[in-house]
Write an enzyme that holds these catalytic residues in place. Structure first.
Site, mmCIF file in Angstrom:
data_model
loop_
_atom_site.group_PDB
_atom_site.id
_atom_site.type_symbol
_atom_site.label_atom_id
_atom_site.label_comp_id
_atom_site.label_asym_id
_atom_site.label_seq_id
_atom_site.Cartn_x
_atom_site.Cartn_y
_atom_site.Cartn_z
ATOM 1 N N SER A 15 0.838 -1.191 0.000
ATOM 2 C CA SER A 15 0.000 0.000 0.000
ATOM 3 C C SER A 15 0.880 1.250 0.000
ATOM 4 O O SER A 15 1.743 1.391 -0.875
ATOM 5 C CB SER A 15 -0.967 -0.042 1.183
ATOM 6 O OG SER A 15 -1.994 0.911 1.042
ATOM 7 N N ASP A 39 -10.322 -4.089 -4.941
ATOM 8 C CA ASP A 39 -9.520 -3.040 -4.312
ATOM 9 C C ASP A 39 -9.695 -1.761 -5.121
ATOM 10 O O ASP A 39 -9.536 -1.778 -6.347
ATOM 11 C CB ASP A 39 -8.048 -3.468 -4.307
ATOM 12 C CG ASP A 39 -7.118 -2.457 -3.664
ATOM 13 O OD1 ASP A 39 -7.581 -1.392 -3.223
ATOM 14 O OD2 ASP A 39 -5.906 -2.745 -3.597
ATOM 15 N N HIS A 67 -7.973 -5.065 -0.648
ATOM 16 C CA HIS A 67 -6.805 -4.326 -0.196
ATOM 17 C C HIS A 67 -6.443 -4.753 1.231
ATOM 18 O O HIS A 67 -7.312 -4.919 2.085
ATOM 19 C CB HIS A 67 -7.117 -2.827 -0.214
ATOM 20 C CG HIS A 67 -5.932 -1.949 -0.051
ATOM 21 N ND1 HIS A 67 -5.132 -1.574 -1.105
ATOM 22 C CD2 HIS A 67 -5.403 -1.357 1.052
ATOM 23 C CE1 HIS A 67 -4.168 -0.792 -0.672
ATOM 24 N NE2 HIS A 67 -4.296 -0.644 0.640
#
Length: 309
Positions: A151, A245, A275
């Site tokens: 991320s 996501d 995610h």
């Protein structure tokens, strides 16, 4: 969607959590840590890994790193940047992830407890990541060095790679980017399609950008707008994406643009997942498989790199 992930979404929704963007940062960090603990199992803690926490100098202050020594050392080194929107997360929330990497790659892992936004906006976390990568390279020389992150940490990893490319620094053997944010405008179809109800809310992602890059003019910086950056000369790259996501399409587009700039790229999709799946690997079988898949892709890349003499 994977049934275990669906159950996690239902569990979270049942608690009627307030959106991240509405909470004080300290409270949000506590909640993120509690959520990470909820999905953490014990399997990764029994791998015979030694750890050490210490402070290192970032140039304008100290920050922490946690080093993991693998049970079987295969001459690899991974500098790891955790996710959490540059604002939450730390070496504790991502401890199971780093243990898996150390075990499966036979790598020393240096997990970076970089200083976070909003107290330390861009480029503060990036500068900490650069300093940590240099410290790791000096402390554990002569290894295949991988820069990695998930991320927000994935975006930091790319920025670190670009810095070393542009300043004659570390020649990373590979970079691992798992569901990285690449477009601060969040214009993709997946941001619209999966922007609510899939654990990661697109309005919260916008808020995280506001914390990390409060000056809109800086959002064109190549370390922020990864889709607009020059990727030539970056290391071979593994990109992991999750099907449900908001950032899915950005990861796919980043893989395309890296390849167009001559970078060797292996895109590893994760069907049925959302995610943050790296943090779910202890309790969601499909997330465990996806984690193994991205690490296997890194292993394949490293197997093709000759050892330094």
């Amino acid at each position: 969607m994977d049934r275990f992930v669906r159950a996690l979404i239902q569990w979270q929704a049942g608690g009627r959590p307030e959106p991240a963007r509405t909470l004080p940062v300290a409270q949000l960090r506590d909640r993120y840590a509690a959520q990470a603990a909820h999905v953490r199992g014990e399997a990764t803690r029994d791998a015979g890994i030694e750890t050490k926490d210490q402070l290192i100098d970032g140039g304008d202050g100290e920050f922490g790193v946690r080093t993991y020594l693998p049970p079987t050392d295969r001459g690899r080194l991974v500098t790891y940047l955790h996710g959490g929107g540059w604002t939450v997360g730390d070496v504790d929330t991502h401890d199971p992830v780093c243990r898996r990497i150390a075990t499966e790659l036979g790598a020393v892992v240096v997990s970076v407890d970089y200083r976070r936004a909003p107290e330390h906006p861009h480029p503060g976390p990036l500068q900490d990541g650069i300093a940590a990568s240099e410290w790791a390279d000096r402390t554990f020389p002569g290894r295949h060095h991988v820069i990695a992150g998930d991320s927000a940490g994935g975006a930091l990893a790319v920025g670190i790679s670009m810095h070393h490319r542009d300043h004659g620094g570390i020649g990373f053997a590979a970079q691992l980017l798992v569901y990285p944010p690449a477009d601060p405008e969040l214009r993709s179809q997946s941001a619209r399609k999966y922007g609510s109800g899939y654990l990661s809310e697109v309005d919260d992602l916008r808020w995280y950008y506001d914390q990390y890059v409060p000056d809109p003019a800086r959002r064109t910086d190549p370390e922020i707008n990864l889709l607009g950056a020059d990727h030539r000369g970056l290391p071979p790259t593994v990109i992991g994406t999750a099907e449900f996501d908001p950032l899915h399409d950005e990861g796919v587009e980043l893989a395309v643009r890296l390849a167009a700039d001559g970078v060797v790229v292996h895109h590893v999709p994760a069907p049925g997942l959302v995610h943050g799946y790296l943090l779910m690997a202890d309790i969601v079988p499909a997330a465990s498989v996806a984690t193994r898949n991205v690490l296997a892709a890194v292993e394949q890349m490293l197997a093709q790199v000759p050892m330094a003499q």
